[in-house]
Design a protein around this motif. Structure first.
Motif, PDB file in Angstrom:
ATOM      1  N   CYS A 119      22.208  23.344 -85.697  1.00 15.32           N
ATOM      2  CA  CYS A 119      23.274  24.315 -85.438  1.00 15.32           C
ATOM      3  C   CYS A 119      24.597  23.871 -86.050  1.00 15.32           C
ATOM      4  O   CYS A 119      25.494  24.673 -86.221  1.00 15.32           O
ATOM      5  CB  CYS A 119      23.453  24.507 -83.936  1.00 15.32           C
ATOM      6  SG  CYS A 119      21.982  25.147 -83.139  1.00 15.32           S
ATOM      7  N   PHE A 120      24.740  22.590 -86.314  1.00 14.36           N
ATOM      8  CA  PHE A 120      25.933  22.056 -86.942  1.00 14.36           C
ATOM      9  C   PHE A 120      25.550  20.775 -87.680  1.00 14.36           C
ATOM     10  O   PHE A 120      24.458  20.251 -87.506  1.00 14.36           O
ATOM     11  CB  PHE A 120      27.055  21.800 -85.916  1.00 14.36           C
ATOM     12  CG  PHE A 120      26.666  20.856 -84.811  1.00 14.36           C
ATOM     13  CD1 PHE A 120      26.876  19.491 -84.931  1.00 14.36           C
ATOM     14  CD2 PHE A 120      26.084  21.341 -83.642  1.00 14.36           C
ATOM     15  CE1 PHE A 120      26.517  18.627 -83.915  1.00 14.36           C
ATOM     16  CE2 PHE A 120      25.722  20.483 -82.621  1.00 14.36           C
ATOM     17  CZ  PHE A 120      25.936  19.118 -82.761  1.00 14.36           C
ATOM     18  N   HIS A 121      26.462  20.289 -88.511  1.00 16.04           N
ATOM     19  CA  HIS A 121      26.187  19.103 -89.319  1.00 16.04           C
ATOM     20  C   HIS A 121      26.142  17.856 -88.433  1.00 16.04           C
ATOM     21  O   HIS A 121      27.074  17.595 -87.686  1.00 16.04           O
ATOM     22  CB  HIS A 121      27.262  18.938 -90.392  1.00 16.04           C
ATOM     23  CG  HIS A 121      26.972  17.831 -91.347  1.00 16.04           C
ATOM     24  ND1 HIS A 121      25.929  17.877 -92.230  1.00 16.04           N
ATOM     25  CD2 HIS A 121      27.579  16.651 -91.542  1.00 16.04           C
ATOM     26  CE1 HIS A 121      25.911  16.766 -92.940  1.00 16.04           C
ATOM     27  NE2 HIS A 121      26.900  16.009 -92.539  1.00 16.04           N
ATOM     28  N   HIS A 122      25.056  17.107 -88.491  1.00 16.89           N
ATOM     29  CA  HIS A 122      24.883  15.888 -87.689  1.00 16.89           C
ATOM     30  C   HIS A 122      25.076  14.668 -88.584  1.00 16.89           C
ATOM     31  O   HIS A 122      24.183  14.287 -89.326  1.00 16.89           O
ATOM     32  CB  HIS A 122      23.486  15.846 -87.065  1.00 16.89           C
ATOM     33  CG  HIS A 122      23.260  16.897 -86.039  1.00 16.89           C
ATOM     34  ND1 HIS A 122      23.505  16.681 -84.717  1.00 16.89           N
ATOM     35  CD2 HIS A 122      22.827  18.174 -86.139  1.00 16.89           C
ATOM     36  CE1 HIS A 122      23.226  17.782 -84.027  1.00 16.89           C
ATOM     37  NE2 HIS A 122      22.812  18.699 -84.874  1.00 16.89           N
ATOM     38  N   HIS A 123      26.254  14.044 -88.487  1.00 20.34           N
ATOM     39  CA  HIS A 123      26.517  12.852 -89.301  1.00 20.34           C
ATOM     40  C   HIS A 123      25.565  11.716 -88.973  1.00 20.34           C
ATOM     41  O   HIS A 123      25.184  10.938 -89.837  1.00 20.34           O
ATOM     42  CB  HIS A 123      27.961  12.371 -89.098  1.00 20.34           C
ATOM     43  CG  HIS A 123      28.973  13.345 -89.582  1.00 20.34           C
ATOM     44  ND1 HIS A 123      29.232  13.558 -90.914  1.00 20.34           N
ATOM     45  CD2 HIS A 123      29.788  14.206 -88.903  1.00 20.34           C
ATOM     46  CE1 HIS A 123      30.155  14.475 -91.043  1.00 20.34           C
ATOM     47  NE2 HIS A 123      30.516  14.898 -89.839  1.00 20.34           N
ATOM     48  N   GLU A 124      25.161  11.627 -87.697  1.00 22.47           N
ATOM     49  CA  GLU A 124      24.327  10.502 -87.278  1.00 22.47           C
ATOM     50  C   GLU A 124      22.900  10.591 -87.819  1.00 22.47           C
ATOM     51  O   GLU A 124      22.172   9.608 -87.796  1.00 22.47           O
ATOM     52  CB  GLU A 124      24.294  10.374 -85.752  1.00 22.47           C
ATOM     53  CG  GLU A 124      23.625  11.532 -85.032  1.00 22.47           C
ATOM     54  CD  GLU A 124      24.521  12.727 -84.767  1.00 22.47           C
ATOM     55  OE1 GLU A 124      24.062  13.647 -84.077  1.00 22.47           O
ATOM     56  OE2 GLU A 124      25.666  12.747 -85.243  1.00 22.47           O
TER      57      GLU A 124
END
Length: 151
Positions: A119-124
């Motif tokens: 749903c959104f960008h996951h940096h991890e």
């Protein structure tokens, strides 16, 4: 930790256990008090000058008066501060004979949807490969004092 075929870090399940260091101090714990922020504090935790493979290192410093300081170093990829605190609190409860919440090994709740639906960008979740580098030479010593009322 070990490098995987992809060049990223992975856990080496070698069943070698935890590195435990026992140190006998020449003085009493009162001689060392108060623990002022200084390089002396760094002698109470297991440190290494190179990248280590151990996930957890423990150092027990015993003083002549019977006092004991437990120093702990852990690999930062294994647990964050909250989980490290949970580990120490669970260890404390076990030593005191108190019951602890059993670990939850059910990982199905963490399983990604198929197909993935971010749903959104996951940096991890970005694949970051590990480049070997020396441990920082600048360490910071901090002092935390808990009075009897707090404990």
């Amino acid at each position: 930790m070990k490098d995987t075929p992809s060049g990223c870090l992975g856990i080496n399940l070698n069943e070698e256990g935890v590195l435990v260091i026992e140190v006998k101090a020449d003085g009493t714990i009162a001689d060392a008090m108060p623990f002022d922020p200084s390089s002396f504090l760094l002698e109470l935790v297991p440190l290494t000058s190179t990248l280590v493979n151990e996930l957890l290192l423990l150092q027990f410093t015993r003083f002549t008066c019977g006092g004991l300081v437990i120093g702990l170093s852990r690999h930062r990829h294994i647990a964050d501060g909250k989980e490290a605190t949970f580990f120490m609190n669970s260890w404390r409860k076990i030593v005191r004979g108190e019951s602890i919440s059993p670990p939850v090994h059910e990982r199905s709740l963490l399983k990604a949807r198929d197909p993935p639906q971010p749903c959104f960008h996951h940096h991890e979740s970005i694949t970051v490969c590990h480049e070997h580098s020396p441990i920082m030479s600048t360490l910071t010593a901090k002092k935390f004092h808990f009075d009897a009322m707090f404990l």
